[in-house]
Design an enzyme around this catalytic site. Structure first.
Site, PDB file in Angstrom:
ATOM      1  N   ASP A  25      20.411  -5.075  47.851  1.00 24.62           N
ATOM      2  CA  ASP A  25      20.786  -3.931  48.692  1.00 24.62           C
ATOM      3  C   ASP A  25      19.769  -3.689  49.797  1.00 24.62           C
ATOM      4  O   ASP A  25      18.635  -3.299  49.536  1.00 24.62           O
ATOM      5  CB  ASP A  25      20.891  -2.678  47.823  1.00 24.62           C
ATOM      6  CG  ASP A  25      21.314  -1.448  48.609  1.00 24.62           C
ATOM      7  OD1 ASP A  25      21.986  -1.606  49.638  1.00 24.62           O
ATOM      8  OD2 ASP A  25      20.971  -0.331  48.198  1.00 24.62           O
ATOM      9  N   ASP A  73      24.085  -3.426  56.795  1.00 27.87           N
ATOM     10  CA  ASP A  73      23.968  -3.085  55.384  1.00 27.87           C
ATOM     11  C   ASP A  73      24.689  -4.112  54.514  1.00 27.87           C
ATOM     12  O   ASP A  73      25.860  -4.430  54.753  1.00 27.87           O
ATOM     13  CB  ASP A  73      24.539  -1.690  55.156  1.00 27.87           C
ATOM     14  CG  ASP A  73      24.448  -1.236  53.714  1.00 27.87           C
ATOM     15  OD1 ASP A  73      23.448  -1.578  53.054  1.00 27.87           O
ATOM     16  OD2 ASP A  73      25.362  -0.546  53.249  1.00 27.87           O
TER      17      ASP A  73
END
Length: 501
Positions: free
Chosen positions: A148, A377
């Site tokens: 992440d 992201d």
């Protein structure tokens, strides 16, 4: 910044983390063996500063936090970790729901200024998850973590069991079975970087050996992870093909986990999160400093029947692989003091089929309050754009598409087309003009997705929140090599170079 309310730091010996296991010799983790960490996570409304006479000592301690003990001759090596893609959801509409939930968490924490939620990871949500294996402890225990870029903290599910037969191998980290597991002392400066658990934290007594640092991260949807902020040894494969042990990795050993963002079906069997954000507690920062303080990945098409392996590269190995072979475009990384974890890039304009759309530059701008802007992201599947830009892009694509448009699109999508009679449909081409005059031109397959047999939908969504930001999701990133260079504060990318990893 005012020095009102400054405090005197504790005595030097109080800043040494001490932990003693039964039957073993006392271990001391002095501050001279720690790695650079600066407090960067959403600050409280009133920050307590050290007095000027102690400022140098405080900065010295912070600049020596979390040092990883590895050999000095690794400058030409890098780490190469396979990324596994797991797609738990069955429909794009469900993916959109989960993505929207993730963004609400990111936006909520983006607005908040308290230590309640210093880090936010929505990596646990979204249908397009990429997982990475992590081997930690002595002997090694292998766990599967969500990769992440939207968070900093590395944390894993932990158990303090003595008889651990109830736990399947690889389901949790068994702390008692590792000879190198070391909780960080509550008076260690590193403990100040994490929010403390009100439920688990029993107060800090610097005279006691067993006064560990209890942390807690509570997310805006009520999800939370809490446990011991600790250090451990991890073993990784280097570019030479050899395994190397890295000592002193700071991570959260989570004994308490609850809520939809970090458990349940959406977490899809993950054992934790590998934070790859811009903060110094992230996995890439802790290990990347010895390998050029950069990392890269290439997310290959997971819709193929036999998807190729994607990789996460820690260090400067990408440059060695593609140097002189392929052109790498580059755009500056922008720092947002309000959200220092995220990787912001600057978008100047959008081009559809060679025509530049009349979108005001202010639509993409990061304002003085830290609102707006665009992040890249890995934990979000679809791409979310500012409402004014989205409407113009949607209109431009509608006008240029030649395929039959569905009068009733798939729920959650504004534009869907029928490709039942066209095996190789022609779709409009979209490009993003970025700061530095670089051009990001993904293929239509990165922003049109199959939602049913013979149906493709535009995989873009609008961001209507005034404090929200645009998000380039992992579907839009597919097939490109992205290199996040923190030392030079730049993002490099190349479609051709992706095939070489």
């Amino acid at each position: 910044m005012s020095l009102r309310g400054c405090v005197h730091p504790p005595a030097f010996n109080h800043l040494t983390g001490i932990y003693k296991k039964k039957g073993s010799k006392k271990k001391e983790y002095g501050v001279s063996k720690l790695h650079p960490v600066l407090f960067h996570i959403f600050p409280p409304k009133r920050m307590v500063l050290p007095c000027p006479s102690h400022l140098f000592v405080t900065l010295f301690l912070l600049l020596n936090l979390l040092h990883l003990h590895i050999a000095q001759n690794t400058t030409t090596n890098f780490l190469k970790l396979p990324l596994l893609h797991i797609k738990p959801l069955t429909t794009p509409s469900q993916a959109l729901t989960i993505d929207s939930h993730r963004l609400s968490i990111l936006y909520s924490s983006h607005r908040r200024q308290t230590l309640k939620s210093p880090l936010v990871s929505g990596a646990s949500t979204g249908s397009g998850q990429y997982f990475v294996g992590l081997r930690i402890g002595t002997p090694l225990q292998k766990l599967l973590l969500v990769a992440d870029t939207g968070s900093d903290l590395v944390w894993v599910k932990c158990s303090a069991c003595r008889n651990c037969s109830a736990h399947l191998p690889g389901s949790v980290f068994l702390a008692r079975q590792s000879a190198t597991f070391s909780p960080i002392h509550c008076f260690n400066p590193a403990c100040r970087l994490v929010a403390h658990s009100s439920k688990l934290h029993r107060g800090c007594n610097h005279t006691r050996l067993h006064s560990p640092c209890w942390y807690e991260y509570q997310y805006s949807d009520g999800s939370m992870t809490a446990g011991l902020f600790s250090r451990e040894t991890t073993s990784l494969n280097t570019s030479t093909g050899k395994q190397k042990a890295f000592k002193g990795l700071a991570f959260g050993c989570a004994f308490e986990i609850s809520g939809p963002s970090v458990s349940g079906a959406s977490f899809n069997g993950a054992n934790g999160v590998m934070g790859l954000g811009r903060g110094p507690l992230s996995f890439s920062a802790q290990l990347g400093g010895r390998f050029g303080n950069k990392f890269s990945y290439c997310l290959l098409d997971y819709t193929l029947s036999s998807p190729p392996t994607s990789y996460l590269i820690i260090g400067g190995g990408t440059s060695a692989i593609v140097s002189g072979k392929y052109k790498m475009s580059s755009t500056p990384l922008i720092t947002n003091p309000l959200s220092p974890t995220f990787y912001y890039i600057g978008v100047k304009s959008v081009v559809i089929n060679g025509v530049k759309l009349p979108i005001s530059p202010s639509v993409w701008a990061l304002d003085e309050l830290g609102n707006g802007g665009t992040i890249i992201d890995s934990g979000t599947t679809l791409t979310f754009l500012p409402e004014p830009a989205y409407r113009q892009i949607l209109t431009a694509i509608r006008r240029r598409i030649k395929l039959p448009q569905l009068s009733e699109p798939t729920p959650g999508f504004d534009l869907c087309v029928s490709i039942a009679n066209d095996s190789r449909p022609s779709l409009p081409r979209m490009s993003f003009i970025l700061n530095g005059d670089s051009v990001f031109s993904p293929p239509p397959s990165n922003y049109f997705i199959d939602t049913a047999v013979g149906v493709k939908c535009l995989a873009l969504q609008a961001v209507s929140s005034p404090s929200g930001f645009a998000v380039i999701g992992n579907l839009m990133q597919q097939g490109f090599l992205f290199e996040f260079d923190n030392d030079r504060s730049r993002l490099r990318f190349s479609r051709e170079a992706c095939r070489q990893l």
